[in-house]
Design an enzyme around this catalytic site. Structure first.
Site, PDB file in Angstrom:
ATOM      1  N   HIS A 248      66.882  62.671   1.744  1.00  0.00           N
ATOM      2  CA  HIS A 248      67.508  61.341   1.654  1.00  0.00           C
ATOM      3  C   HIS A 248      66.696  60.430   2.553  1.00  0.00           C
ATOM      4  CE1 HIS A 248      70.309  57.984   2.013  1.00  0.00           C
ATOM      5  NE2 HIS A 248      70.123  58.055   3.322  1.00  0.00           N
TER       6      HIS A 248
ATOM      7  N   CYS B 284      67.919  57.302  -3.764  1.00  0.00           N
ATOM      8  CA  CYS B 284      67.623  56.579  -2.526  1.00  0.00           C
ATOM      9  C   CYS B 284      66.124  56.499  -2.251  1.00  0.00           C
ATOM     10  CB  CYS B 284      68.338  57.255  -1.355  1.00  0.00           C
ATOM     11  SG  CYS B 284      67.917  59.014  -1.171  1.00  0.00           S
TER      12      CYS B 284
END
Length: 567
Positions: free
Chosen positions: A15, A83
């Site tokens: 992430h 993301c």
């Protein structure tokens, strides 16, 4: 385990987020923001310094606004639109380079295996609760908690008046005569209000909120001042204020009115009347003009040609990595939308385009320019160009047809005009194109030289469309009662070219429609004693426009509207 199940070693499922200005930006439930390290994902396992950006905050936040159209909560996909795609796009804009390839390529690595393909739906569903969790209220930056929740831009600093250098849209506090005189001097060509108050005046406090609201409403049209007489004795003595609250208004440097009392209705009425006296509405606003009094969308040339045939015309350039990357991006966007089309390396593509235009024969350039035109339909691409230092790519592309003049190939000229129209897909870049003389100059040269092409009606139509785009963006500023983006000298040059062209245009209705609308938008709201109106009067613009009324019944209403603003 990854080696056993997938046949490849995967060290982590990443992430990523991007931190600048003390705020962490990431993509999950839309574009979200927190204090650094305060997301629900916990502390980062690694922090990579990416560099420094010199871009103004306003431009950065405008680009973020454009990304919100692509990175919506509904569009999130753990493998295809996550993301890492957002962080890569945002970093590309801020710094001209993306995040490490081993992060952005990880989903494709997994999906390239049979087991990864099989597990994709289950993994995506299982992870959605984690990837799209809301930001905890305590973790949201205080100045923009509402914006994080609603998906709008964070609070912006107050704008600054270009003429005075003072913040606009807020109440100014004066404690000395020097400060007060300076504020009144800055409003000498406009208007100002002084609110005399004191710390021991309860009625004064009743109208504080209304006064603040009026300052925001007035923006740069008026200077609203507050003077606390318990701190500013010399000011009270000069103006002989004997009670609070007392209000004094000034118009064009002269005292206009004075009243006493905490009547919110009287305050609002008097201030708004003062602003109307200082800035009377333009006579055009009293007319009924269906076309010229509405907001217009700019023209975009979004049609995608057969890319394989187009690229084949590039010869040896067709296999360059920049061409392949552009093609893959355009194909992905066309097939699945912007959310499934991560940005390619735009700095490498820009460098390749500039090199080709500088070195390759003109007749071989149109396929590359047309390919770039297709990419510019995406506001992320056009928005990136707004952040490019010296705008070398735009200037190089736009200047080529004008430099070649009559020897410019028809195909290169028309695709350059269409590309120039697509630059307006980014509101940031559109503003720069009109405000920056280094960008506006080649844009105008491209229009004026193309309008002279009597042999190719499609070129004149495209040139009229580009002129329309420029006029439409400037027209929006006038509708919002803000300063023009296009310098008056450039407006005069553009208007002269449009009037000359329409006087000789008799064969193409689309061209005439585009020319008429551009002329009307440039004339609407122009100062009555300005150079644009003076040029129109000198050239007999009203008569030139009315001569087109007989060309087509479809154009009669538009001709009449344009004639009214030229009267």
């Amino acid at each position: 385990m990854s080696q056993s199940f997938l046949g490849v070693q995967i060290d982590a499922v990443y992430h990523t987020a991007l931190v600048f200005g003390g705020i962490e930006y990431f993509f999950g439930a839309g574009i979200q923001q927190t204090y650094p390290g305060a997301t629900h994902h916990g502390r980062p396992m690694s922090v990579i310094p990416m560099g420094k950006t010199d871009l103004p905050l306003e431009i950065i936040l405008e680009y973020l606004d454009s990304l919100r159209q692509v990175y919506t909560a509904e569009s999130y996909d753990l493998f295809m639109h996550n993301c890492n795609n957002f962080t890569n796009d945002f970093a590309m804009f801020l710094l001209g380079r993306g995040i490490p390839d081993h992060i952005t390529s990880l989903p494709q690595t997994v999906l390239s295996t049979p087991f990864g393909q099989m597990l994709k739906p289950q993994i995506d569903s299982a992870m959605r609760g984690m990837t799209q969790a809301p930001v905890a209220p305590a973790a949201a930056p205080h100045q923009s908690r509402t914006d994080v929740a609603t998906g709008t831009r964070p609070s912006m600093p107050r704008e600054t008046s270009s003429s005075t250098g003072r913040p606009t849209g807020q109440v100014h506090h004066a404690t000395t005569l020097k400060k007060l005189d300076s504020l009144l001097m800055s409003a000498k060509s406009s208007c100002a209000v002084i609110f005399f108050t004191s710390a021991t005046c309860p009625p004064c406090k009743i109208v504080y909120p209304a006064y603040d609201e009026l300052a925001a409403e007035a923006d740069d049209k008026a200077i609203l001042i507050k003077v606390d007489l318990s701190e500013a004795y010399e000011i009270g003595s000069r103006y002989q204020v004997r009670a609070t609250p007392t209000f004094m208004s000034f118009l064009k440097g002269e005292k206009e009115n004075e009243w006493v009392g905490a009547s919110e209705g009287q305050l609002r009425g008097n201030v708004r009347m003062l602003i109307q006296m200082a800035h009377p509405p333009h006579p055009h606003t009293t007319l009924r003009l269906r076309t010229l009094q509405r907001r217009h969308r700019t023209v975009t040339y979004a049609k995608i040609p057969p890319l394989d045939k187009l690229i084949a015309k590039m010869g040896s350039r067709s296999t360059d990595s920049a061409v392949v990357a552009l093609k893959d991006f355009i194909c992905a966007r066309e097939a699945s939308g912007a959310s499934d089309a991560p940005l390619p390396s735009l700095p490498a593509i820009d460098a390749f385009i500039v090199q080709c235009i500088d070195t390759d024969p003109p007749e071989s350039l149109f396929p590359l320019v047309d390919l770039f035109r297709c990419a510019l339909v995406d506001p992320r691409v056009s928005g990136y160009l707004a952040a490019e230092r010296s705008h070398s790519t735009i200037v190089t592309v736009l200047s080529k047809p004008s430099a070649l003049w009559a020897s410019c190939p028809y195909s290169l000229r028309i695709v350059t005009l269409q590309l120039a129209c697509n630059l307006f897909t980014s509101s940031i870049l559109a503003t720069q194109l009109l405000q920056d003389a280094d960008l506006c100059t080649p844009l105008l040269q491209l229009i004026t030289s193309s309008l002279l092409d009597t042999a190719h009606p499609p070129v004149r139509v495209a040139a009229a469309s580009l002129a329309f785009n420029m006029a439409a963006i400037n027209h929006l500023r006038r509708l919002d009662e803000k300063e023009d983006l296009i310098a008056e000298s450039f407006q005069v040059e553009l208007m002269a070219s449009l009037l000359e062209t329409i006087s000789n245009e008799n064969g193409n209705k689309d061209s005439i429609r585009g020319l008429l609308t551009a002329i009307g938008l440039l004339a609407y709201g122009a100062p009555g004693n300005g150079e644009v109106q003076g040029l129109c009067n000198a050239l007999g613009a009203k008569e030139t426009v009315h001569a087109k009324e007989a060309f087509s019944d479809d154009l009669k209403d538009l001709v009449r509207e344009v004639g009214q603003v030229l009267a």
